[in-house]
Every structure is written in structure tokens, then in C-alpha cells.
Design a protein around this motif. Structure first.
Motif, PDB file in Angstrom:
ATOM      1  N   GLU A   1      12.051  -2.074 -10.948  1.00 17.69           N
ATOM      2  CA  GLU A   1      12.063  -1.493 -10.013  1.00 17.69           C
ATOM      3  C   GLU A   1      10.545  -1.171  -8.720  1.00 17.69           C
ATOM      4  OE1 GLU A   1      13.683   2.764  -8.081  1.00 17.69           O
ATOM      5  OE2 GLU A   1      13.485   2.604  -9.905  1.00 17.69           O
ATOM      6  N   GLY A   2       9.690  -1.461  -9.423  1.00 20.39           N
ATOM      7  CA  GLY A   2       8.365  -1.415  -9.050  1.00 20.39           C
ATOM      8  C   GLY A   2       8.349  -3.067  -8.551  1.00 20.39           C
ATOM      9  N   ASP A   3       8.164  -3.999  -9.253  1.00 25.66           N
ATOM     10  CA  ASP A   3       8.015  -5.260  -8.495  1.00 25.66           C
ATOM     11  C   ASP A   3       8.989  -5.287  -7.065  1.00 25.66           C
ATOM     12  OD1 ASP A   3       6.627  -5.654 -10.118  1.00 25.66           O
ATOM     13  OD2 ASP A   3       7.402  -8.212 -11.752  1.00 25.66           O
ATOM     14  N   PHE A   4      10.288  -5.636  -7.196  1.00 30.03           N
ATOM     15  CA  PHE A   4      11.351  -5.580  -6.357  1.00 30.03           C
ATOM     16  C   PHE A   4      10.579  -4.365  -5.487  1.00 30.03           C
ATOM     17  CE2 PHE A   4      14.172  -6.087  -9.568  1.00 30.03           C
ATOM     18  CZ  PHE A   4      15.340  -7.844  -9.037  1.00 30.03           C
TER      19      PHE A   4
ATOM     20  N   ARG B   1       0.382  -1.384  -0.105  1.00 30.88           N
ATOM     21  CA  ARG B   1      -0.127  -0.489   0.233  1.00 30.88           C
ATOM     22  C   ARG B   1       1.060   1.565  -0.067  1.00 30.88           C
ATOM     23  NH1 ARG B   1      -3.460  -3.023   3.947  1.00 30.88           N
ATOM     24  NH2 ARG B   1      -2.381  -1.827   5.166  1.00 30.88           N
ATOM     25  N   ASN B   2       1.920   1.061   1.101  1.00 30.67           N
ATOM     26  CA  ASN B   2       2.699   2.462   0.715  1.00 30.67           C
ATOM     27  C   ASN B   2       3.639   2.940  -0.505  1.00 30.67           C
ATOM     28  OD1 ASN B   2       2.220   2.737   3.453  1.00 30.67           O
ATOM     29  ND2 ASN B   2       3.794   1.742   4.366  1.00 30.67           N
ATOM     30  N   VAL B   3       3.946   1.486  -1.349  1.00 29.43           N
ATOM     31  CA  VAL B   3       4.459   1.760  -2.291  1.00 29.43           C
ATOM     32  C   VAL B   3       3.441   2.378  -3.549  1.00 29.43           C
ATOM     33  CG1 VAL B   3       5.729   0.543  -4.256  1.00 29.43           C
ATOM     34  CG2 VAL B   3       6.219  -0.071  -2.277  1.00 29.43           C
ATOM     35  N   CYS B   4       2.183   2.109  -3.367  1.00 31.54           N
ATOM     36  CA  CYS B   4       1.554   2.142  -4.277  1.00 31.54           C
ATOM     37  C   CYS B   4       0.943   3.451  -4.352  1.00 31.54           C
ATOM     38  CB  CYS B   4       0.433   1.267  -4.076  1.00 31.54           C
ATOM     39  SG  CYS B   4       0.146  -0.327  -4.569  1.00 31.54           S
ATOM     40  N   ARG B   5       1.428   4.464  -2.800  1.00 30.13           N
ATOM     41  CA  ARG B   5       0.911   5.389  -2.858  1.00 30.13           C
ATOM     42  C   ARG B   5       2.321   6.912  -3.238  1.00 30.13           C
ATOM     43  NH1 ARG B   5      -0.413   4.325   2.972  1.00 30.13           N
ATOM     44  NH2 ARG B   5      -2.600   3.307   2.999  1.00 30.13           N
ATOM     45  N   ASP B   6       2.918   6.188  -3.117  1.00 32.55           N
ATOM     46  CA  ASP B   6       4.932   6.679  -3.656  1.00 32.55           C
ATOM     47  C   ASP B   6       4.610   7.291  -5.218  1.00 32.55           C
ATOM     48  OD1 ASP B   6       7.091   7.763  -4.207  1.00 32.55           O
ATOM     49  OD2 ASP B   6       7.945   5.714  -3.384  1.00 32.55           O
ATOM     50  N   GLU B   7       3.966   8.396  -4.852  1.00 34.06           N
ATOM     51  CA  GLU B   7       4.278   9.159  -6.617  1.00 34.06           C
ATOM     52  C   GLU B   7       5.453   9.030  -7.744  1.00 34.06           C
ATOM     53  OE1 GLU B   7       1.465  11.172  -8.283  1.00 34.06           O
ATOM     54  OE2 GLU B   7       0.540  10.271  -6.103  1.00 34.06           O
ATOM     55  N   ALA B   8       6.632   8.868  -6.744  1.00 35.49           N
ATOM     56  CA  ALA B   8       7.867   8.771  -7.688  1.00 35.49           C
ATOM     57  C   ALA B   8       8.038   7.414  -8.150  1.00 35.49           C
ATOM     58  CB  ALA B   8       8.860   8.668  -6.687  1.00 35.49           C
ATOM     59  N   LEU B   9       6.775   6.792  -7.588  1.00 39.93           N
ATOM     60  CA  LEU B   9       7.245   5.047  -8.644  1.00 39.93           C
ATOM     61  C   LEU B   9       5.856   4.951  -9.657  1.00 39.93           C
ATOM     62  CD1 LEU B   9       8.819   2.813  -5.589  1.00 39.93           C
ATOM     63  CD2 LEU B   9       9.421   3.323  -7.558  1.00 39.93           C
ATOM     64  N   LYS B  10       5.146   5.401  -9.394  1.00 42.22           N
ATOM     65  CA  LYS B  10       3.709   6.193 -10.227  1.00 42.22           C
ATOM     66  C   LYS B  10       3.497   4.994 -11.275  1.00 42.22           C
ATOM     67  CE  LYS B  10      -0.908   7.505 -10.153  1.00 42.22           C
ATOM     68  NZ  LYS B  10      -1.747   9.003  -9.482  1.00 42.22           N
TER      69      LYS B  10
END
Length: 356
Positions: A340-343, A89-98
Motif C-alpha cells: 500500500e505504501g508503494d501505491f 512528501r505528503n504521503v511521507c508525512r501521513d502518520e497512518a502510513l508511517k
């Protein structure tokens, strides 16, 4: 004088009773887990007004399985599964990784999700992560075969015969309802190790003999990505890495069709930021995760996950190093940039030993 004594005695009695009552109330409510008659009475006298429901406890949607509130015992479930969902959930919220973590819930995604209506389960297929065994579990649950042992290998992936519907085969309302209320899970593994497994399975060994990987897909990759044009060897892992890390890989992907499911990202396969999964299993801890998933889905009394051969799920750093040996840092960095998103979504460590 007699009246004064009576009054004094009455005062003492009132004070004494008040102290006893205070002590009783204190003792009664000291233990929040042991409900007493006093507490039951308190709950009975605070029933909601007619037509109003008591306020619902709000657990994250991911903690609710099949639309039901979690029983008390499951709130003490191993923290690791809650932490995986929280991290995601936290990574999903990260704008830099959108761009790396979000995707549309397209037909491509809905085609990857298999349905067991009888037990309200959705399973998103991530090839090269022990998915064949999970498909067997669902085939048995759907009633197409009485046991896992009786499913012929050639039927597991034959979607005309295995009795395993895809989510894409339902109406729009049917899809929404199932996504909202069913128990949903997927299994992941280290992204680079998965790519090695895909390369070996499709281009080196190909046990199911799918000739198109070597005869159509491999030549397409070699034509576009081989540095040394005079070299005539079959596809090498280096060619594969260069294709996957190319920001313009989509043109070839369209040409290859659904065969790309063996190496595209988990994000592209399962839309983990758009679909609220109940459990994320890890290939590396499958011995613990498989029984946990069966328990959470409420099917552990009906079916078992097939026996896992020893050592098969362990991350093999030596193998990863061996495969990436001789591949340029630039190509490995481009590959990492794509995955990177998967990692990050699934808590896999950045492979600095390959990148630096």
C-alpha cells in the motif's frame, strides 16, 4: 504681479515634473520580467552589507539539482514531476502510513544506489522497471565503455567489471555528501505489475539462467505457502502472492538474501521518505520521463536512453487480471496491505477490481 506669475509657473512646472516622474516610475515597474535601467539602478543601490549574503530564495530541496539553484526555465518544467514529489512528501508525512512509507537508510538501501561521481548522479535500482538500461547509461558516463551498444550483456550486472560503484562503498562522510548534493532519481511502475514481471522473469523464463530461483527459492516458498500439499507443479503465482502477503515473510527473506530485491517494496529498496530524490520517473511514461531525467541531470548531450520497444511500458490491466484470477480475495488484500505504501507514495490507483 510679475513675481506672482513666476511663482505660479514654477508651481505648475514642479507639479508637471512630479506627474511625469510618477508616470515614468509606474511604466518602468509595470513589467516584472523586463528589467530596465531604472530597476538595475535600484538593485545596485541595495547591495547587502559587507560580509552579508543576499537572502536566498527557498525552493524545496527536491527542486535543486546537484546542489545548484534551478535556472528560471526549469521553474516552468512540466508540473507532473513536481506533483509526484509533492505527493510523495505528503504521503511521507501521513502518520497512518508511517510503517509502510519509512525505512532506515541501511546498507541494504545503500547497496541499491549506483554512483556516477563524474556527473554527480545517484540512481536507486528498482528491479523489473527497466533498470538494466539505466545502469548501461551510467556505465557509459563513468567511462567503462564508450557506448551503450559496446557493453556486453554479461557485464551489465557484474559489479566487479562494470565500473559502477555502489553508494555503500564510500565512507560515512562521502555517503552523506553525495546524498545531500547529487542529482538523485529512481523509476517506479505499478506495484502489482512489477510483481508479475518479477515472477515471470525469475521463476518462469529466467533468461539469464539463475538456477537458484527455481532450485532453492521456489521450493522454500512452496513448502511454506502451498495449500494443496499433494500438488507437484512448480511454483505458481498464487504461492508467490501468499508468501509476499504474509506479515511474517521476513524469516524467508533473510534465507533468500539479496535475491529479494526483485520483489520487495520500493520503500525497502530506496527509502524515498528518507532520501530527497530529485526526480521520480514512471515506467508507464518512460518515453517522456527518460529524456527529462537526462536533461535535468545535465547529461542529455552525452548519452541517450536506449530505444524503448513500442507498447512495452503500457500498463496492462488484462494481464494483471489474468494473473490474479483464482487467487483468494484474502490473499490479494494481504498483498495490497504490504504494498500500500508503494501505491500511495507514487500515485498508483488502488486495484479495486481485484480487491472487491
Amino acid at each position: 504681479m510679475h513675481h506672482q506669475w513666476l511663482l505660479l509657473a514654477a508651481c505648475f512646472w514642479v507639479i508637471f515634473m512630479f506627474m511625469v516622474a510618477s508616470k515614468f516610475i509606474t511604466l518602468t515597474f509595470k513589467d516584472p520580467d523586463g528589467y530596465s535601467a531604472k530597476q538595475e539602478f535600484l538593485f545596485l543601490t541595495t547591495l547587502p552589507e559587507a560580509g552579508k549574503l543576499p537572502e536566498e530564495k527557498h525552493f524545496p530541496e527536491e527542486l535543486q539539482t546537484s546542489g545548484k539553484m534551478l535556472p528560471e526555465s526549469q521553474l516552468d518544467q512540466p508540473l507532473v514531476y513536481l506533483e509526484r514529489l509533492e505527493l510523495m512528501r505528503n504521503v511521507c508525512r501521513d502518520e497512518a502510513l508511517k510503517n509502510l512509507s519509512h525505512t532506515a537508510v541501511s546498507k541494504f538501501v545503500l547497496d541499491r544506489i549506483f554512483v556516477c561521481d563524474k556527473h554527480k548522479i545517484l540512481f536507486c535500482q528498482t528491479p523489473k522497471v527497466g533498470n538494466t538500461q539505466w545502469k548501461k547509461v551510467l556505465i557509459v558516463l563513468n567511462g567503462a565503455f564508450p557506448s551503450i551498444e559496446e557493453i556486453p550483456e554479461n557485464v551489465v550486472h557484474d559489479h566487479e567489471k562494470n565500473g559502477l560503484p555502489r553508494l555503500s562503498s564510500y565512507s560515512k562522510a562521502g555517503i552523506q555528501k553525495r546524498l545531500k548534493t547529487y542529482f538523485k532519481f529512481l523509476i517506479v511502475r505499478d506495484p502489482f505489475e512489477r510483481l508479475i514481471s518479477a515472477f515471470k522473469d525469475k521463476f518462469v523464463h529466467n533468461p539469464r539462467f539463475e538456477p537458484w530461483y527455481r532450485h532453492d527459492i521456489a521450493p522454500g516458498i512452496i513448502r511454506k505457502y502451498r495449500k494443496n500439499r499433494t500438488e507437484t507443479r512448480g511454483i505458481q503465482f498464487e504461492d508467490f502472492v501468499r508468501y509476499l502477503g504474509d506479515p511474517n515473510h521476513r524469516r524467508l527473506d533473510l534465507q533468500f538474501g539479496d535475491h529479494i530485491i526483485h520483489w520487495v517494496t520500493y520503500v525497502e529498496l530506496c527509502a524515498p521518505c528518507e532520501i530527497k530524490y530529485s526526480v521520480i520517473g514512471h515506467h508507464e511514461t518512460l518515453e517522456e520521463d527518460a529524456p527529462y531525467i537526462l536533461r535535468e541531470a545535465g547529461i542529455d548531450h552525452l548519452v541517450s536512453y536506449p530505444t524503448i520497444p513500442p507498447g512495452i511500458t503500457v500498463y496492462n490491466k488484462t494481464k494483471v487480471e489474468h494473473y490474479f484470477l483464482g487467487i483468494s480475495k484474502r490473499d490479494i488484500r494481504r498483498l495490497y496491505a504490504r504494498f500500500e505504501g508503494d501505491f500511495k507514495l507514487f500515485g498508483y490507483q488502488k486495484p479495486d477490481f481485484l480487491l472487491n
